[in-house]
Design a protein around this motif. Structure first.
Motif, short mmCIF file in Angstrom:
data_model
loop_
_atom_site.label_atom_id
_atom_site.label_comp_id
_atom_site.label_asym_id
_atom_site.label_seq_id
_atom_site.Cartn_x
_atom_site.Cartn_y
_atom_site.Cartn_z
N LEU A 50 0.84 -1.19 0.00
CA LEU A 50 0.00 0.00 0.00
C LEU A 50 0.88 1.24 0.00
O LEU A 50 1.78 1.37 0.82
CB LEU A 50 -0.92 0.01 1.23
N ILE A 51 0.61 2.12 -0.94
CA ILE A 51 1.33 3.39 -1.01
C ILE A 51 0.32 4.52 -0.91
O ILE A 51 -0.70 4.52 -1.61
CB ILE A 51 2.14 3.50 -2.31
N SER A 52 0.59 5.46 -0.05
CA SER A 52 -0.25 6.64 0.12
C SER A 52 0.42 7.82 -0.59
O SER A 52 1.65 7.97 -0.54
CB SER A 52 -0.44 6.95 1.60
N ALA A 53 -0.38 8.63 -1.27
CA ALA A 53 0.18 9.77 -2.01
C ALA A 53 -0.87 10.86 -2.12
O ALA A 53 -2.07 10.65 -1.88
CB ALA A 53 0.64 9.33 -3.39
N THR A 54 -0.40 12.04 -2.50
CA THR A 54 -1.28 13.20 -2.70
C THR A 54 -1.31 13.55 -4.19
O THR A 54 -0.26 13.65 -4.83
CB THR A 54 -0.78 14.40 -1.89
N ILE A 55 -2.52 13.73 -4.70
CA ILE A 55 -2.67 14.13 -6.10
C ILE A 55 -2.49 15.64 -6.20
O ILE A 55 -3.17 16.41 -5.51
CB ILE A 55 -4.07 13.75 -6.63
N THR A 56 -1.57 16.05 -7.06
CA THR A 56 -1.36 17.47 -7.31
C THR A 56 -1.74 17.76 -8.76
O THR A 56 -1.11 17.26 -9.69
CB THR A 56 0.10 17.87 -7.07
N PHE A 57 -2.78 18.55 -8.93
CA PHE A 57 -3.27 18.89 -10.27
C PHE A 57 -3.12 20.39 -10.50
O PHE A 57 -3.52 21.20 -9.66
CB PHE A 57 -4.74 18.49 -10.41
N SER A 58 -2.53 20.74 -11.63
CA SER A 58 -2.35 22.14 -11.99
C SER A 58 -3.02 22.39 -13.34
O SER A 58 -2.50 21.96 -14.38
CB SER A 58 -0.86 22.50 -12.09
N PRO A 59 -4.19 23.04 -13.37
CA PRO A 59 -4.85 23.29 -14.65
C PRO A 59 -4.09 24.27 -15.53
O PRO A 59 -4.21 24.24 -16.76
CB PRO A 59 -6.22 23.85 -14.24
N ASN A 60 -3.31 25.15 -14.90
CA ASN A 60 -2.54 26.16 -15.63
C ASN A 60 -3.46 27.10 -16.40
O ASN A 60 -4.61 27.27 -16.06
CB ASN A 60 -1.49 25.50 -16.52
N LEU A 61 -2.96 27.67 -17.50
CA LEU A 61 -3.65 28.76 -18.17
C LEU A 61 -4.92 28.29 -18.89
O LEU A 61 -4.90 27.28 -19.60
CB LEU A 61 -2.71 29.42 -19.19
N TYR A 62 -6.02 29.04 -18.69
CA TYR A 62 -7.26 28.75 -19.42
C TYR A 62 -7.14 29.30 -20.84
O TYR A 62 -6.72 30.44 -21.06
CB TYR A 62 -8.45 29.38 -18.71
N ILE A 63 -7.54 28.48 -21.82
CA ILE A 63 -7.45 28.85 -23.23
C ILE A 63 -8.83 28.74 -23.87
O ILE A 63 -9.54 27.75 -23.67
CB ILE A 63 -6.47 27.94 -24.00
N ALA A 64 -9.20 29.76 -24.64
CA ALA A 64 -10.46 29.75 -25.40
C ALA A 64 -10.13 29.86 -26.88
O ALA A 64 -9.09 30.40 -27.28
CB ALA A 64 -11.36 30.91 -24.98
N PHE A 65 -11.03 29.32 -27.71
CA PHE A 65 -10.84 29.43 -29.15
C PHE A 65 -10.99 30.89 -29.60
O PHE A 65 -11.83 31.63 -29.08
CB PHE A 65 -11.87 28.59 -29.90
#
Length: 489
Positions: free
Chosen positions: A82-97
């Motif tokens: 069993l390994i415990s970890a933290t999810i790190t999510f970076s959406p960064n810059l929002y882009i539109a068409f």
């Protein structure tokens, strides 16, 4: 030496993660992204499942305005079980068409093209829609991608740049045929056909197709089809109007009007709803002494359509497939022997094509065309017509009547140039009908060869075909020769 220890530690952790039986993953920021995928924290998953979630997560971000999103695991702790970890999510810059930039020689309205490709200004950037551009352009007969689409990111906007090359898809042509005269031996009957097809009307993807055909003496047919993409931002819809007229010597006149509206499910699939009005005017006497079972009918029907096409080239496909289906049902009013009655009627159509190539210049085509018509009462003049250059080669145009039929085609093509080829084919038919005064079935087949080659102004074609049926033996005396020139512009 210190960096070697760090590298060794990372390798050991990677090995532990890869071999761990379970991952327990926590997330403290951007929980809504995880919940949007249908999961909740903490996650207890296997390594394989986590890899699938990672791919799903990044794909979701790329298709919802965050093409530069990143995802990783931090604060790993545990053992091989069993390994415990933290999810790190970076959406960064929002882009539109932003807008679409079109280069090349295709006269096309950029607003129509943006709606067709679903690249809509100020909507979230979607990598999926960018990936679908090539397939969608390939479905247009009048345009071709000269190079791969490019995306330019600047100031939170994505500009899609396309370089389009014009395809000569507008065409007009006439075909002349010589058939054995069935009324006089050693003589020929001249038949004719004229086609007109205009694509990309008003630079907005509209199209008009019209053709006229003189099948034999006193028998003529005309078809008109108009297609209009609506170009709405929120609904990729198009509507079609079709008119078909068939006059069979002095026996009857058929009039078929269709209206349909179609919705694009994906870049290659459409579903549609149609309304059809079919009326037949029996010109021969309709009394008990009539030898030919014709009748005056009026039929209103409603139905569904489905199309699925994935071809590498609209005009000269080398690989891919195309499927078109239609099913309708409705009530019919008919009159014969001065008696009027009603009947429920159903019909269906199927067209399937599959292209494959080998050794680059060789192409195999397999096609199946089917039609079905059923009601308590059917007359000859209501039936489908089979035979000729566009359905069952080796026979006169509209030679056979059928309420149910299937025609299978296998064809070999050798392309010595990009748009010129030799071909040989075999076609097998299975036809039948059951009408008020009798029934019939047959299994005619045809075989032949031909050539199509491109000139500076169009396409020249020549087809030589032999047919075999119960009343037409395989003979060079019954050969059908069709040649014509298609002017493209």
């Amino acid at each position: 030496m210190k960096w070697r220890k760090v590298l060794l530690g990372l390798c050991l952790w990677s090995f532990s993660v890869a071999n761990a039986q379970t991952l327990r993953l926590h997330i403290y920021q951007h929980k809504e992204w995880l919940e949007g995928l249908g999961y909740s924290a903490p996650l207890n998953v296997s390594v394989a499942d986590w890899q699938k979630i990672q791919k799903q997560w990044i794909t979701y971000a790329e298709n919802n305005g965050y093409p530069f999103a990143s995802l990783r695991l931090d604060s790993l702790a545990g053992d091989s079980v069993l390994i415990s970890a933290t999810i790190t999510f970076s959406p960064n810059l929002y882009i539109a068409f932003d807008t679409i930039q079109v280069a090349g020689n295709v006269p096309i309205n950029t607003k129509f093209l943006a709606n067709y490709l679903r690249i809509l200004k100020d909507e979230p950037f979607s990598q999926k829609r960018v990936n679908e551009i090539e397939a969608k352009i390939n479905q247009l007969p009048y345009a071709h991608l000269a190079q791969q689409p490019a995306v330019i990111f600047k100031d939170g906007k994505a500009v899609v740049s396309l370089h389009l090359q014009k395809q000569n898809a507008n065409q007009t042509d006439g075909v002349v045929g010589f058939l054995p005269n069935e009324e006089a031996s050693n003589k020929l009957t001249l038949t004719g056909q004229f086609n007109l097809k205009i694509n990309n009307l008003f630079k907005r993807g509209k199209s008009l197709t019209a053709d006229w055909q003189r099948i034999r003496k006193a028998t003529q047919q005309m078809n008109i089809l108009y297609t209009n993409p609506l170009g709405w931002k929120r609904a990729p819809l198009e509507w079609q109007f079709g008119l078909n007229l068939l006059k069979e010597d002095t026996s009857f006149l058929n009039r078929n009007i269709e209206f349909s509206i179609k919705y694009a499910l994906t870049s290659s699939q459409k579903i549609g709803f149609l309304v059809k009005s079919v009326r037949s005017f029996a010109q021969a006497p309709t009394n008990a002494n009539t030898a030919v079972p014709v009748g005056a009918t009026n039929y209103w029907a409603y139905g569904l359509q489905y199309e699925w096409a994935f071809l590498d080239d609209f005009n000269y496909p080398h690989k891919g497939w195309r499927v078109q289906t239609e099913a309708t049902a409705g009530n019919k009013t008919y009159r014969r022997y001065a008696v009027e009655a009603n009947s429920f009627q159903v019909s269906g159509k199927l067209l399937g094509e599959f292209y494959t190539h080998f050794y680059r210049k060789n192409v195999l085509l397999f096609r199946l065309k089917m039609s079905y018509l059923d009601a308590n009462i059917l007359y000859i003049n209501e039936l489908s017509r089979v035979g000729g250059l566009l359905s069952l080669r080796g026979f006169n145009e509209n030679r056979f009547y059928a309420s149910t039929y299937g025609v299978f085609t296998s064809e070999y093509r050798y392309f010595w140039e990009e748009k010129s080829y030799l071909f040989a084919f075999y076609e097998q038919g299975a036809l039948s009908y059951k009408v008020v005064d009798g029934q019939w079935s047959a299994n005619p087949w045809g075989v032949g060869t031909g050539i199509c080659f491109t000139t500076q102004g169009g396409l020249f074609s020549l087809t030589y075909a032999l047919g075999n049926s119960a009343d037409q033996p395989l003979s060079f005396n019954n050969a059908k020769i069709h040649f014509g020139y298609v002017a493209r512009f």
